[in-house]
Design an enzyme around this catalytic site. Structure first.
Site, mmCIF file in Angstrom:
data_model
loop_
_atom_site.group_PDB
_atom_site.id
_atom_site.type_symbol
_atom_site.label_atom_id
_atom_site.label_comp_id
_atom_site.label_asym_id
_atom_site.label_seq_id
_atom_site.Cartn_x
_atom_site.Cartn_y
_atom_site.Cartn_z
ATOM 1 N N GLY A 174 44.762 -22.765 71.213
ATOM 2 C CA GLY A 174 45.732 -23.844 70.628
ATOM 3 C C GLY A 174 46.638 -22.838 69.744
ATOM 4 O O GLY A 174 47.021 -21.800 69.985
ATOM 5 N N CYS A 175 47.281 -23.643 68.745
ATOM 6 C CA CYS A 175 48.332 -23.278 67.909
ATOM 7 C C CYS A 175 47.743 -21.848 67.437
ATOM 8 O O CYS A 175 46.635 -21.749 66.780
ATOM 9 C CB CYS A 175 48.562 -24.041 66.706
ATOM 10 S SG CYS A 175 49.668 -23.428 65.605
ATOM 11 N N PHE A 176 48.686 -20.821 67.381
ATOM 12 C CA PHE A 176 48.242 -19.483 66.990
ATOM 13 C C PHE A 176 48.203 -19.350 65.469
ATOM 14 O O PHE A 176 47.409 -18.641 64.860
ATOM 15 C CB PHE A 176 48.974 -18.468 67.378
ATOM 16 C CG PHE A 176 50.647 -18.603 67.644
ATOM 17 C CD1 PHE A 176 51.366 -19.281 66.749
ATOM 18 C CD2 PHE A 176 51.259 -17.988 68.707
ATOM 19 C CE1 PHE A 176 52.484 -19.250 66.640
ATOM 20 C CE2 PHE A 176 52.792 -18.193 68.895
ATOM 21 C CZ PHE A 176 53.285 -18.623 67.531
#
Length: 173
Positions: free
Chosen positions: A9-11
């Site tokens: 997902g979002c880093f």
């Protein structure tokens, strides 16, 4: 030093758990797995590059094992969601363990099988295990985001933190 690459997902949300772990030298947010060289955030967001947001971890295997890194990885993601993670949806947020060696592949596959067999999740574990490709660091404003804008990070991280607490019993920052 060795390298591990994980997409979950979002880093922004993947950095902190690794960054605060002894034996890890660096955690860099970036893009990998696609066909466009040196992509920008806007290009990756357009879903036309094949890249996913990921973190590249440089670690000392004398202090922390790859097995432990994979364990930390599982505890940050919903391994039953192939189409993104939490509020982040799409192929650029898909969960992937990218392996660099045959040993990393074996460790990841064994860990995935053990997680599936554990019964912790009723749905299938769909996180893919793929060969590492070129890793492109993200723009500077994405690096260490949890330190740069902790309030916005907390808002973006809330659903993930709740999931981690409910499924793993880990209080998440």
């Amino acid at each position: 030093m060795e390298r591990a690459i994980f997409a979950g997902g979002c880093f922004w949300c993947m950095v902190q758990p690794f960054d605060e772990t002894p034996g890890i030298y660096s955690v860099v947010s970036g893009y990998t797995g696609g066909h466009v060289p040196d992509p920008t955030y806007e290009q990756v967001r357009s879903h036309t590059t094949g890249h996913t947001e990921a973190v590249e971890i440089i670690y000392d295997p004398e202090i922390i094992s790859y097995e432990r890194l994979v364990e930390i990885y599982w505890q940050q993601t919903d391994p039953t969601d192939a189409f993104g993670q939490f509020e982040d949806r799409g192929d650029n947020y898909r969960p992937v363990i990218f392996y660099s060696t045959a040993e990393q592949k074996q460790i990841a596959e064994k860990s995935k099988a053990e997680l599936q067999a554990s019964g912790r999740f009723t749905d299938p574990i769909v996180t893919t295990i793929e060969p590492a490709q070129t890793f492109y660091p993200a723009e500077d404003y994405h690096q260490d985001y949890y330190k740069k804008d902790p309030e916005n990070f907390a808002r973006n991280h809330a659903r993930r933190a709740a999931f981690v607490t409910s499924h793993w019993g880990i209080e998440h920052a």
